[in-house]
Scaffold this motif. Structure first.
Motif, PDB file in Angstrom:
ATOM      1  N   LEU A   1      15.642  35.478  38.167  1.00  0.00           N
ATOM      2  CA  LEU A   1      14.416  34.415  38.501  1.00  0.00           C
ATOM      3  C   LEU A   1      14.776  32.996  38.111  1.00  0.00           C
ATOM      4  O   LEU A   1      14.825  31.978  38.851  1.00  0.00           O
ATOM      5  N   GLN A   2      15.180  32.961  36.744  1.00  0.00           N
ATOM      6  CA  GLN A   2      15.681  31.828  36.234  1.00  0.00           C
ATOM      7  C   GLN A   2      16.703  31.126  36.890  1.00  0.00           C
ATOM      8  O   GLN A   2      16.620  29.799  37.035  1.00  0.00           O
ATOM      9  N   VAL A   3      17.737  31.998  37.084  1.00  0.00           N
ATOM     10  CA  VAL A   3      19.150  31.436  37.990  1.00  0.00           C
ATOM     11  C   VAL A   3      18.427  30.679  39.259  1.00  0.00           C
ATOM     12  O   VAL A   3      18.935  29.793  39.502  1.00  0.00           O
ATOM     13  N   THR A   4      17.701  31.560  39.868  1.00  0.00           N
ATOM     14  CA  THR A   4      17.424  31.072  41.255  1.00  0.00           C
ATOM     15  C   THR A   4      16.545  29.698  41.055  1.00  0.00           C
ATOM     16  O   THR A   4      16.616  28.865  41.897  1.00  0.00           O
ATOM     17  N   ASN A   5      15.506  29.589  40.117  1.00  0.00           N
ATOM     18  CA  ASN A   5      15.074  28.459  39.818  1.00  0.00           C
ATOM     19  C   ASN A   5      15.907  27.335  39.393  1.00  0.00           C
ATOM     20  O   ASN A   5      15.626  26.035  39.854  1.00  0.00           O
ATOM     21  N   VAL A   6      16.919  27.272  38.761  1.00  0.00           N
ATOM     22  CA  VAL A   6      17.946  26.435  38.417  1.00  0.00           C
ATOM     23  C   VAL A   6      18.358  25.720  39.744  1.00  0.00           C
ATOM     24  O   VAL A   6      18.673  24.489  39.732  1.00  0.00           O
ATOM     25  N   PHE A   7      18.772  26.673  40.505  1.00  0.00           N
ATOM     26  CA  PHE A   7      19.685  26.433  41.754  1.00  0.00           C
ATOM     27  C   PHE A   7      18.668  25.859  42.956  1.00  0.00           C
ATOM     28  O   PHE A   7      18.920  25.446  43.961  1.00  0.00           O
ATOM     29  N   ALA A   8      17.233  25.953  42.878  1.00  0.00           N
ATOM     30  CA  ALA A   8      16.292  25.968  43.869  1.00  0.00           C
ATOM     31  C   ALA A   8      15.987  24.467  44.009  1.00  0.00           C
ATOM     32  O   ALA A   8      15.862  24.073  45.412  1.00  0.00           O
ATOM     33  N   ASP A   9      16.367  23.581  43.274  1.00  0.00           N
ATOM     34  CA  ASP A   9      16.169  22.264  43.351  1.00  0.00           C
ATOM     35  C   ASP A   9      17.574  21.595  43.462  1.00  0.00           C
ATOM     36  O   ASP A   9      17.808  20.531  42.912  1.00  0.00           O
ATOM     37  N   THR A  10      18.816  22.319  43.682  1.00  0.00           N
ATOM     38  CA  THR A  10      19.812  21.602  43.891  1.00  0.00           C
ATOM     39  C   THR A  10      20.157  21.335  45.180  1.00  0.00           C
ATOM     40  O   THR A  10      20.283  22.076  46.093  1.00  0.00           O
ATOM     41  N   TYR A  11      20.442  20.008  45.388  1.00  0.00           N
ATOM     42  CA  TYR A  11      20.411  19.586  47.038  1.00  0.00           C
ATOM     43  C   TYR A  11      22.032  19.076  47.277  1.00  0.00           C
ATOM     44  O   TYR A  11      22.619  18.405  46.368  1.00  0.00           O
ATOM     45  N   ALA A  12      22.313  19.243  48.530  1.00  0.00           N
ATOM     46  CA  ALA A  12      23.655  18.589  48.923  1.00  0.00           C
ATOM     47  C   ALA A  12      23.571  16.857  48.863  1.00  0.00           C
ATOM     48  O   ALA A  12      22.530  16.225  49.110  1.00  0.00           O
ATOM     49  N   LEU A  13      24.812  16.485  48.417  1.00  0.00           N
ATOM     50  CA  LEU A  13      24.830  14.874  48.555  1.00  0.00           C
ATOM     51  C   LEU A  13      24.676  14.419  49.556  1.00  0.00           C
ATOM     52  O   LEU A  13      25.614  14.469  50.440  1.00  0.00           O
ATOM     53  N   LEU A  14      23.941  13.639  49.997  1.00  0.00           N
ATOM     54  CA  LEU A  14      23.757  12.870  51.501  1.00  0.00           C
ATOM     55  C   LEU A  14      23.868  11.412  51.225  1.00  0.00           C
ATOM     56  O   LEU A  14      23.453  10.748  50.555  1.00  0.00           O
ATOM     57  N   LYS A  15      24.940  10.978  51.893  1.00  0.00           N
ATOM     58  CA  LYS A  15      25.058   9.467  52.108  1.00  0.00           C
ATOM     59  C   LYS A  15      25.460   8.914  53.303  1.00  0.00           C
ATOM     60  O   LYS A  15      25.468   9.600  54.111  1.00  0.00           O
ATOM     61  N   PHE A  16      25.952   7.651  53.463  1.00  0.00           N
ATOM     62  CA  PHE A  16      26.274   6.858  54.745  1.00  0.00           C
ATOM     63  C   PHE A  16      27.449   7.907  55.478  1.00  0.00           C
ATOM     64  O   PHE A  16      28.197   8.007  54.523  1.00  0.00           O
ATOM     65  N   GLY A  17      27.008   8.457  56.500  1.00  0.00           N
ATOM     66  CA  GLY A  17      27.978   9.192  57.210  1.00  0.00           C
ATOM     67  C   GLY A  17      28.050  10.621  57.407  1.00  0.00           C
ATOM     68  O   GLY A  17      28.386  11.125  58.149  1.00  0.00           O
ATOM     69  N   SER A  18      26.902  11.107  56.553  1.00  0.00           N
ATOM     70  CA  SER A  18      26.730  12.320  56.279  1.00  0.00           C
ATOM     71  C   SER A  18      25.837  12.881  57.777  1.00  0.00           C
ATOM     72  O   SER A  18      25.305  12.144  58.369  1.00  0.00           O
ATOM     73  N   ARG A  19      26.022  14.138  57.967  1.00  0.00           N
ATOM     74  CA  ARG A  19      25.354  14.658  59.315  1.00  0.00           C
ATOM     75  C   ARG A  19      25.142  16.041  59.143  1.00  0.00           C
ATOM     76  O   ARG A  19      25.366  16.789  58.123  1.00  0.00           O
ATOM     77  N   GLY A  20      24.001  16.598  59.799  1.00  0.00           N
ATOM     78  CA  GLY A  20      23.809  17.914  59.906  1.00  0.00           C
ATOM     79  C   GLY A  20      22.258  18.229  59.573  1.00  0.00           C
ATOM     80  O   GLY A  20      21.497  17.036  59.452  1.00  0.00           O
ATOM     81  N   ASN A  21      21.674  19.373  59.277  1.00  0.00           N
ATOM     82  CA  ASN A  21      20.550  19.847  59.402  1.00  0.00           C
ATOM     83  C   ASN A  21      19.936  19.311  57.855  1.00  0.00           C
ATOM     84  O   ASN A  21      18.684  18.909  58.038  1.00  0.00           O
ATOM     85  N   ASP A  22      20.507  19.083  56.892  1.00  0.00           N
ATOM     86  CA  ASP A  22      20.253  18.409  55.605  1.00  0.00           C
ATOM     87  C   ASP A  22      19.737  17.136  55.904  1.00  0.00           C
ATOM     88  O   ASP A  22      18.732  16.656  55.272  1.00  0.00           O
ATOM     89  N   VAL A  23      20.640  16.295  56.712  1.00  0.00           N
ATOM     90  CA  VAL A  23      19.912  14.758  57.071  1.00  0.00           C
ATOM     91  C   VAL A  23      18.808  14.918  57.581  1.00  0.00           C
ATOM     92  O   VAL A  23      17.940  13.951  57.542  1.00  0.00           O
ATOM     93  N   VAL A  24      18.861  15.813  58.703  1.00  0.00           N
ATOM     94  CA  VAL A  24      17.566  16.137  59.517  1.00  0.00           C
ATOM     95  C   VAL A  24      16.215  16.133  58.614  1.00  0.00           C
ATOM     96  O   VAL A  24      15.188  15.453  58.692  1.00  0.00           O
ATOM     97  N   LYS A  25      16.455  17.034  57.456  1.00  0.00           N
ATOM     98  CA  LYS A  25      15.242  17.275  56.666  1.00  0.00           C
ATOM     99  C   LYS A  25      14.856  16.062  55.939  1.00  0.00           C
ATOM    100  O   LYS A  25      13.831  15.726  55.840  1.00  0.00           O
ATOM    101  N   LEU A  26      16.145  15.396  55.382  1.00  0.00           N
ATOM    102  CA  LEU A  26      15.865  13.984  54.646  1.00  0.00           C
ATOM    103  C   LEU A  26      14.987  13.078  55.551  1.00  0.00           C
ATOM    104  O   LEU A  26      14.139  12.611  54.996  1.00  0.00           O
ATOM    105  N   GLN A  27      15.625  12.957  56.847  1.00  0.00           N
ATOM    106  CA  GLN A  27      14.977  11.834  57.714  1.00  0.00           C
ATOM    107  C   GLN A  27      13.429  12.271  57.946  1.00  0.00           C
ATOM    108  O   GLN A  27      12.643  11.536  57.996  1.00  0.00           O
ATOM    109  N   GLN A  28      13.173  13.494  58.227  1.00  0.00           N
ATOM    110  CA  GLN A  28      11.868  13.855  58.675  1.00  0.00           C
ATOM    111  C   GLN A  28      11.057  13.620  57.153  1.00  0.00           C
ATOM    112  O   GLN A  28       9.686  13.220  57.412  1.00  0.00           O
ATOM    113  N   ALA A  29      11.359  13.849  56.023  1.00  0.00           N
ATOM    114  CA  ALA A  29      10.691  13.558  54.807  1.00  0.00           C
ATOM    115  C   ALA A  29      10.459  12.093  54.567  1.00  0.00           C
ATOM    116  O   ALA A  29       9.410  11.638  54.217  1.00  0.00           O
TER     117      ALA A  29
END
Length: 231
Positions: free
Chosen positions: A20-48
């Motif tokens: 559970l501790q390991v899961t929590n460590v990685f739960a808040d780890t996100y892919a680095l998103l920057k100019f030119g990035s594409r995909g579902n992670d960007v969709v989530k970012l844009q919606q937020a």
């Protein structure tokens, strides 16, 4: 046998806790998103970002100029490193927030006309006389009423032409700065139909921009402080 069973159970509990501790460590780890990035992670970012009032325009899963500007605005408002890159820190802050900024100016979750109008007035005319502040609000509302521009205050402010924002505070992120009381009052006056520049739909600072297209194609109305107004 019972002792071994207890030890085995204890080991399982320890392993579960560690898991559970390991899961929590990685739960808040996100892919680095920057100019030119594409995909579902960007969709989530844009919606937020859109959900918290930092407009990216349409949610298309492409990290372009509008998304970068929105990220910068969010970072400035939340005391984060301003680089236009949505790293772990920025995304953690974005997704953790349950209440949008500027709640004192909101009567509901969605941004109001007063909320956005006071911000564009502050960003464009903070150092201008009060009449000049109201005049900027006057121009924004005239655009809302015109068929040539978007039909909402937020839409007008975040309007782009050929990939370029119509108002510089959108580009540099100052649209998200907290407005002073004078800017809020000026927005209220503009909403209440105070029109110091009549039907003007354009303004610019001639010391900072030549405004060549406006000068050649629009009619001069007046000057207030550092801004000249055209219709």
């Amino acid at each position: 046998m019972k002792i071994n069973l207890k030890r085995f159970t204890s080991i399982l509990v320890v392993l579960l806790v560690l898991s559970l501790q390991v899961t929590n460590v990685f739960a808040d780890t996100y892919a680095l998103l920057k100019f030119g990035s594409r995909g579902n992670d960007v969709v989530k970012l844009q919606q937020a970002l859109n959900g918290k009032g930092y407009s990216v325009g349409s949610v298309d899963g492409v990290f372009g100029q509008k998304t970068e500007a929105a990220v910068i605005g969010f970072q400035k408002s939340n005391g984060l490193t301003v680089d236009g890159i949505a790293g772990n820190q920025t995304q953690s802050k974005l997704y953790a927030q349950s209440v949008s900024r500027g709640t004192a100016l909101r009567s509901s979750q969605e941004p109001t006309d007063l909320y956005w109008l006071s911000r564009i007035i502050h960003a464009e005319a903070e150092a201008e006389p009060y009449k000049g502040k109201v005049a900027v609000g006057n121009v924004i509302l005239n655009r809302v009423a015109s068929n040539d521009f978007p039909n909402t205050v937020k839409g007008v402010i975040f309007d782009y032409f050929e990939g370029i924002p119509q108002f510089s505070p959108v580009a540099d992120g100052t649209i998200y700065n907290t407005p002073c009381q004078d800017s809020i009052n000026a927005a209220k006056d503009a909403i209440n139909n105070v029109k110091p520049v009549g039907d003007a739909t354009y303004f610019f600072n001639p010391d900072k921009s030549a405004g060549k297209w406006i000068v050649q194609n629009k009619t001069y109305v007046m000057r207030i402080g550092e801004h000249v107004f055209y219709r």
